[in-house]
Design a protein around this motif. Structure first.
Motif, PDB file in Angstrom:
ATOM      1  N   ASP A  78      39.219  29.232  40.161  1.00 54.78           N
ATOM      2  CA  ASP A  78      39.958  30.490  40.217  1.00 54.78           C
ATOM      3  C   ASP A  78      41.383  30.352  39.701  1.00 54.78           C
ATOM      4  OD1 ASP A  78      37.788  31.800  41.387  1.00 54.78           O
ATOM      5  OD2 ASP A  78      38.366  31.099  43.390  1.00 54.78           O
ATOM      6  N   HIS A  79      41.669  29.253  39.001  1.00 51.39           N
ATOM      7  CA  HIS A  79      43.053  28.988  38.589  1.00 51.39           C
ATOM      8  C   HIS A  79      43.171  28.710  37.096  1.00 51.39           C
ATOM      9  CE1 HIS A  79      43.714  28.738  42.895  1.00 51.39           C
ATOM     10  NE2 HIS A  79      42.777  27.816  42.967  1.00 51.39           N
ATOM     11  N   GLY A  80      42.215  29.186  36.310  1.00 48.91           N
ATOM     12  CA  GLY A  80      42.301  28.998  34.871  1.00 48.91           C
ATOM     13  C   GLY A  80      41.777  27.674  34.366  1.00 48.91           C
ATOM     14  N   GLY A  81      41.175  26.878  35.257  1.00 47.74           N
ATOM     15  CA  GLY A  81      40.609  25.599  34.849  1.00 47.74           C
ATOM     16  C   GLY A  81      39.133  25.539  35.195  1.00 47.74           C
ATOM     17  N   PHE A  82      38.628  24.322  35.379  1.00 51.40           N
ATOM     18  CA  PHE A  82      37.232  24.143  35.714  1.00 51.40           C
ATOM     19  C   PHE A  82      37.105  23.333  36.995  1.00 51.40           C
ATOM     20  CE2 PHE A  82      36.949  25.192  31.256  1.00 51.40           C
ATOM     21  CZ  PHE A  82      35.810  25.992  31.199  1.00 51.40           C
ATOM     22  N   ALA A  83      36.300  23.846  37.920  1.00 50.55           N
ATOM     23  CA  ALA A  83      36.025  23.098  39.139  1.00 50.55           C
ATOM     24  C   ALA A  83      35.148  21.888  38.827  1.00 50.55           C
ATOM     25  CB  ALA A  83      35.343  24.003  40.162  1.00 50.55           C
ATOM     26  N   GLN A  84      34.223  22.052  37.883  1.00 53.42           N
ATOM     27  CA  GLN A  84      33.358  20.966  37.441  1.00 53.42           C
ATOM     28  C   GLN A  84      33.119  21.112  35.942  1.00 53.42           C
ATOM     29  OE1 GLN A  84      30.315  21.981  40.418  1.00 53.42           O
ATOM     30  NE2 GLN A  84      30.339  19.849  41.047  1.00 53.42           N
ATOM     31  N   PHE A  85      33.005  19.973  35.263  1.00 54.54           N
ATOM     32  CA  PHE A  85      32.796  19.988  33.822  1.00 54.54           C
ATOM     33  C   PHE A  85      31.953  18.763  33.483  1.00 54.54           C
ATOM     34  CE2 PHE A  85      33.728  19.889  29.315  1.00 54.54           C
ATOM     35  CZ  PHE A  85      33.900  21.235  29.001  1.00 54.54           C
ATOM     36  N   VAL A  86      30.723  18.998  33.049  1.00 54.90           N
ATOM     37  CA  VAL A  86      29.771  17.909  32.813  1.00 54.90           C
ATOM     38  C   VAL A  86      29.439  17.856  31.326  1.00 54.90           C
ATOM     39  CG1 VAL A  86      27.474  17.037  33.352  1.00 54.90           C
ATOM     40  CG2 VAL A  86      28.810  18.175  35.120  1.00 54.90           C
ATOM     41  N   VAL A  87      29.431  16.653  30.760  1.00 56.70           N
ATOM     42  CA  VAL A  87      29.150  16.488  29.337  1.00 56.70           C
ATOM     43  C   VAL A  87      27.974  15.538  29.141  1.00 56.70           C
ATOM     44  CG1 VAL A  87      31.548  16.901  28.702  1.00 56.70           C
ATOM     45  CG2 VAL A  87      30.782  14.565  29.114  1.00 56.70           C
ATOM     46  N   ASP A  88      27.329  15.641  27.987  1.00 59.87           N
ATOM     47  CA  ASP A  88      26.259  14.730  27.609  1.00 59.87           C
ATOM     48  C   ASP A  88      26.423  14.428  26.128  1.00 59.87           C
ATOM     49  OD1 ASP A  88      23.841  13.376  28.637  1.00 59.87           O
ATOM     50  OD2 ASP A  88      22.843  14.489  27.041  1.00 59.87           O
ATOM     51  N   GLY A 117      40.555  29.995  24.496  1.00 60.11           N
ATOM     52  CA  GLY A 117      39.803  30.038  23.250  1.00 60.11           C
ATOM     53  C   GLY A 117      38.380  30.504  23.443  1.00 60.11           C
ATOM     54  N   ILE A 118      37.449  29.777  22.816  1.00 58.72           N
ATOM     55  CA  ILE A 118      36.048  30.167  22.846  1.00 58.72           C
ATOM     56  C   ILE A 118      35.460  30.021  24.248  1.00 58.72           C
ATOM     57  CG2 ILE A 118      33.771  29.629  21.895  1.00 58.72           C
ATOM     58  CD1 ILE A 118      35.277  28.726  19.368  1.00 58.72           C
ATOM     59  N   LEU A 119      35.912  29.002  24.996  1.00 57.23           N
ATOM     60  CA  LEU A 119      35.432  28.855  26.372  1.00 57.23           C
ATOM     61  C   LEU A 119      35.785  30.085  27.191  1.00 57.23           C
ATOM     62  CD1 LEU A 119      36.220  25.145  27.327  1.00 57.23           C
ATOM     63  CD2 LEU A 119      34.056  26.150  26.646  1.00 57.23           C
ATOM     64  N   ALA A 120      37.006  30.554  27.050  1.00 57.97           N
ATOM     65  CA  ALA A 120      37.429  31.741  27.790  1.00 57.97           C
ATOM     66  C   ALA A 120      36.609  32.953  27.373  1.00 57.97           C
ATOM     67  CB  ALA A 120      38.918  31.995  27.561  1.00 57.97           C
ATOM     68  N   SER A 121      36.285  33.030  26.093  1.00 66.43           N
ATOM     69  CA  SER A 121      35.490  34.158  25.610  1.00 66.43           C
ATOM     70  C   SER A 121      34.139  34.219  26.306  1.00 66.43           C
ATOM     71  CB  SER A 121      35.292  34.038  24.093  1.00 66.43           C
ATOM     72  OG  SER A 121      34.408  35.036  23.626  1.00 66.43           O
ATOM     73  N   MET A 122      33.482  33.064  26.430  1.00 69.58           N
ATOM     74  CA  MET A 122      32.178  33.040  27.096  1.00 69.58           C
ATOM     75  C   MET A 122      32.289  33.342  28.578  1.00 69.58           C
ATOM     76  SD  MET A 122      29.971  29.962  25.376  1.00 69.58           S
ATOM     77  CE  MET A 122      31.233  28.730  25.577  1.00 69.58           C
ATOM     78  N   LEU A 155      26.682  29.767  25.515  1.00 73.95           N
ATOM     79  CA  LEU A 155      26.213  30.921  26.278  1.00 73.95           C
ATOM     80  C   LEU A 155      26.813  30.887  27.674  1.00 73.95           C
ATOM     81  CD1 LEU A 155      23.533  30.274  24.324  1.00 73.95           C
ATOM     82  CD2 LEU A 155      22.567  32.056  25.759  1.00 73.95           C
ATOM     83  N   PRO A 156      27.099  32.057  28.221  1.00 72.01           N
ATOM     84  CA  PRO A 156      27.513  32.107  29.622  1.00 72.01           C
ATOM     85  C   PRO A 156      26.307  31.894  30.529  1.00 72.01           C
ATOM     86  CG  PRO A 156      27.376  34.326  28.741  1.00 72.01           C
ATOM     87  CD  PRO A 156      27.109  33.385  27.591  1.00 72.01           C
ATOM     88  N   VAL A 157      26.538  31.295  31.689  1.00 69.69           N
ATOM     89  CA  VAL A 157      25.508  31.157  32.716  1.00 69.69           C
ATOM     90  C   VAL A 157      25.838  32.178  33.789  1.00 69.69           C
ATOM     91  CG1 VAL A 157      24.448  29.609  34.409  1.00 69.69           C
ATOM     92  CG2 VAL A 157      25.223  28.705  32.212  1.00 69.69           C
TER      93      VAL A 157
END
Length: 381
Positions: A52-62, A80-85, A119-121
């Motif tokens: 809720d603060h403009g960041g990510f609570a969790q961020f997982v990559v592969d 950017g694009i992340l915010a758009s989704m 895509l948004p989840v």
């Protein structure tokens, strides 16, 4: 005729089955990302859960190694694009993400990416994450490759089921939290009802003994014997209440899964890195499993709260018919003899009692500025 759709649906089915096997949020996120990357044959995949603060609570990559991920630095912000989704709830399919006007660059250690699909989840009207892929694995001569509309359709199916899996995992973790809260409340009532009355009686008897010690030593001696008896009863009541607190997760999931879950939580909650490995272990009797869990909890508490450790490594390995627990940290360490002389045990007495209570043994290796290793061995059934 193309066989791509049927093979794609089979891959989606495999991905959905993989997601359904996990209940922990972190495991679900990792499975979603790995499944999406494999499904669409992409070089990189990621899933971000916003806070809720403009960041990510969790961020997982592969597709990015641990070394690369550490070099990249802090988690991205919602821009950017992340915010758009996350805010417009629209899919993004780009031939080259770097040419998009919203692209703001990335850290030096970040891998180069070109074609992009995101895509948004969604859980109903709520956007609970953003799933995206980059660098389709195929020849890119004359710009003739990249993610297709069919890829987008397949990823959309995966994203819909990912929302269900993620929501279920969150509900599962929340139910666990409520169970723990209920268990704590029950313990508080039991301690109050079973122990506090005896402690009150003990206090009154001790006061009576103090009043009699000068004028009636014989009666005072009898009162003091009563104090000892009441203290023993109170200790028994307290011990019985604590013994009943065998964690529900042990009965449901077993020692390995319970330890892994708790360590994942600690790893997220503390700045220190907390790792866990458990190759080739077997189930233990209930008393041994609880003793191992309690010792691990105490050792982790010491390492994270008192040792200023940057890395805490926990391993549970097979030892004959039993198991060996090892908790090692790179913290400031201590002199076990000096701690014992000073009367500060750091839970060492409790840990040794737990080990010996199930026929096991506990060893402590530590020195100032050299970290600490707690090792516990317990027999099997």
């Amino acid at each position: 005729m193309s066989h791509r759709p049927s093979s794609g649906l089979a891959a989606v089915s495999t991905a959905l089955l993989a997601m359904s096997r996990h209940l922990e949020v972190r495991d679900v996120l990792k499975t979603i990302v790995a499944s999406a990357r494999e499904l669409l044959d992409a070089e990189y995949a990621a899933l971000g859960v916003p806070d809720d603060h403009g960041g990510f609570a969790q961020f997982v990559v592969d597709g990015v190694s641990d070394e690369q991920w550490k070099a990249i630095g802090p988690l991205p912000r919602q821009h950017g694009i992340l915010a758009s989704m996350l805010h417009q709830a629209e899919p993004e399919r780009l031939a080259d993400v770097r040419t998009d006007p919203r692209f703001g660059g990335w850290p030096d250690a970040h891998p180069e990416m070109s074609d992009f699909l995101g895509l948004p989840v969604r859980d109903g009207d709520e956007i609970i994450g953003a799933l995206f892929l980059a660098n389709k694995r195929c020849p890119k001569e004359k710009g003739g490759c990249g993610f297709t509309a069919e890829d987008e359709a397949l990823l959309s199916i995966l994203a819909q089921h990912a929302a269900i899996a993620l929501t279920n995992a969150r509900l599962y973790e929340r139910s666990r939290e409520l169970t723990i809260a209920e268990e704590r409340s029950r313990l508080a009532h039991e301690l109050h009802d079973a122990v506090s009355q005896k402690l009150f009686s003990l206090r009154l008897t001790a006061q009576a003994a103090a009043a009699l010690v000068d004028r009636d030593p014989a009666r005072a001696k009898g009162e003091l014997q009563q104090v000892a008896a009441l203290a023993a009863e109170a200790a028994d009541e307290l011990r019985a209440a604590v013994v009943e607190l065998r964690p529900a997760a042990l009965d449901e999931d077993g020692l390995v899964h319970t330890l892994r879950t708790q360590i994942q939580v600690l790893d997220r909650a503390h700045s220190a890195r907390v790792t866990f490995e458990s190759p080739g272990t077997r189930a233990l009797p209930a008393a041994q499993e609880e003793a191992v869990l309690r010792v691990a909890q105490e050792a982790l508490h010491n390492a994270l709260r008192h040792a200023d450790a940057e890395l805490v490594a926990v391993s549970l390995t097979r030892s004959g018919q039993g198991a060996r627990l090892t908790v090692t940290d790179d913290g400031k360490g201590f002199d076990p003899r000096a701690v014992r002389r000073a009367g500060r045990h750091l839970g060492l007495v409790s840990m040794r009692d737990r080990a010996s209570g199930v026929g096991g043994r506990l060893t402590v290796t530590s020195a100032p500025d050299r970290g600490t290793t707690i090792e516990m061995e317990v027999p099997g059934g």
